[in-house]
Design a protein around this motif. Structure first.
Motif, PDB file in Angstrom:
ATOM      1  N   LEU A  64      39.388  43.268  37.108  1.00  0.00           N
ATOM      2  CA  LEU A  64      40.553  43.137  37.976  1.00  0.00           C
ATOM      3  C   LEU A  64      40.495  44.069  39.177  1.00  0.00           C
ATOM      4  CD1 LEU A  64      43.470  43.167  35.384  1.00  0.00           C
ATOM      5  CD2 LEU A  64      42.593  41.203  36.645  1.00  0.00           C
TER       6      LEU A  64
ATOM      7  N   CYS B 125      43.532  45.059  42.525  1.00  0.00           N
ATOM      8  CA  CYS B 125      44.788  44.693  43.170  1.00  0.00           C
ATOM      9  C   CYS B 125      44.818  45.259  44.581  1.00  0.00           C
ATOM     10  CB  CYS B 125      45.986  45.151  42.362  1.00  0.00           C
ATOM     11  SG  CYS B 125      46.167  46.927  42.214  1.00  0.00           S
TER      12      CYS B 125
ATOM     13  N   VAL C 294      44.831  50.263  37.805  1.00  0.00           N
ATOM     14  CA  VAL C 294      44.097  49.127  38.348  1.00  0.00           C
ATOM     15  C   VAL C 294      43.928  49.489  39.819  1.00  0.00           C
ATOM     16  CG1 VAL C 294      44.130  46.659  38.811  1.00  0.00           C
ATOM     17  CG2 VAL C 294      45.120  47.528  36.693  1.00  0.00           C
TER      18      VAL C 294
ATOM     19  N   LEU D 118      47.163  40.491  42.714  1.00  0.00           N
ATOM     20  CA  LEU D 118      46.209  40.795  41.656  1.00  0.00           C
ATOM     21  C   LEU D 118      45.066  39.794  41.715  1.00  0.00           C
ATOM     22  CD1 LEU D 118      45.672  42.643  39.204  1.00  0.00           C
ATOM     23  CD2 LEU D 118      46.864  40.945  37.808  1.00  0.00           C
ATOM     24  N   TYR D 119      43.844  40.303  41.738  1.00  0.00           N
ATOM     25  CA  TYR D 119      42.645  39.474  41.828  1.00  0.00           C
ATOM     26  C   TYR D 119      41.800  39.619  40.572  1.00  0.00           C
ATOM     27  CZ  TYR D 119      43.670  38.829  46.746  1.00  0.00           C
ATOM     28  OH  TYR D 119      44.287  38.478  47.923  1.00  0.00           O
ATOM     29  N   CYS D 120      41.134  38.544  40.206  1.00  0.00           N
ATOM     30  CA  CYS D 120      40.212  38.540  39.069  1.00  0.00           C
ATOM     31  C   CYS D 120      38.822  38.174  39.577  1.00  0.00           C
ATOM     32  CB  CYS D 120      40.671  37.530  38.023  1.00  0.00           C
ATOM     33  SG  CYS D 120      39.563  37.413  36.600  1.00  0.00           S
TER      34      CYS D 120
ATOM     35  N   TYR E 282      35.911  36.879  33.831  1.00  0.00           N
ATOM     36  CA  TYR E 282      36.488  37.268  32.561  1.00  0.00           C
ATOM     37  C   TYR E 282      35.610  36.786  31.406  1.00  0.00           C
ATOM     38  CZ  TYR E 282      38.466  32.532  32.882  1.00  0.00           C
ATOM     39  OH  TYR E 282      38.633  31.181  33.024  1.00  0.00           O
TER      40      TYR E 282
END
Length: 134
Positions: free
Chosen positions: A70, A72, A94, A125-127, A130
């Protein structure tokens, strides 16, 4: 192109959605890295209490999410966004403007627990990928 270059170029065909995608459905207990590069949530709250983000919904994922990378970006305000690794642990930052590394998700919850240090701050919020159970 060097041999290493050909191997690196070819590996993408085996990934999710690739032309030569590997089928791991018969392998119990396996984990799969799912590439993702994008915004998954716009976060702002009128308080500094704990909140949760449903990752299954945010990522459109039906499998059990184990961990994710993650980052942000603070859109407005002066505070920091904190995320809990494995819920119940001591919160970790984060980080703004950089990937935080792998955040572990408590088994079976598919959610991220977090809070903002200043009410009414706005974060995206960035991903960046995963891990799920196959």
């Amino acid at each position: 192109m060097t041999e290493i270059g050909r191997i690196i170029a070819h590996k993408t065909t085996h990934q999710d959605g690739g032309s030569d995608e590997l089928d791991l459905s018969g392998l119990a207990g396996q984990q799969i890295w799912v590439p993702k590069n994008g915004k998954i949530a716009d976060i702002t709250h009128a308080d500094v209490n704990d909140h949760t983000l449903n990752l299954a919904t945010a990522l459109s994922e039906t499998r059990n999410i184990i961990a994710l990378v993650l980052s942000c970006i603070r859109i407005s305000g002066t505070g920091t966004m904190y995320g809990y690794p494995n819920e119940g642990a001591t919160p970790v930052v984060v980080p703004l403007y950089s990937a935080s590394g792998l955040v572990i998700i408590k088994d079976g919850l598919n959610r991220l627990k977090y809070y903002l240090s200043v009410a009414n701050d706005d974060f995206d919020l960035y991903c960046f990928g995963y891990v799920v159970e196959a």
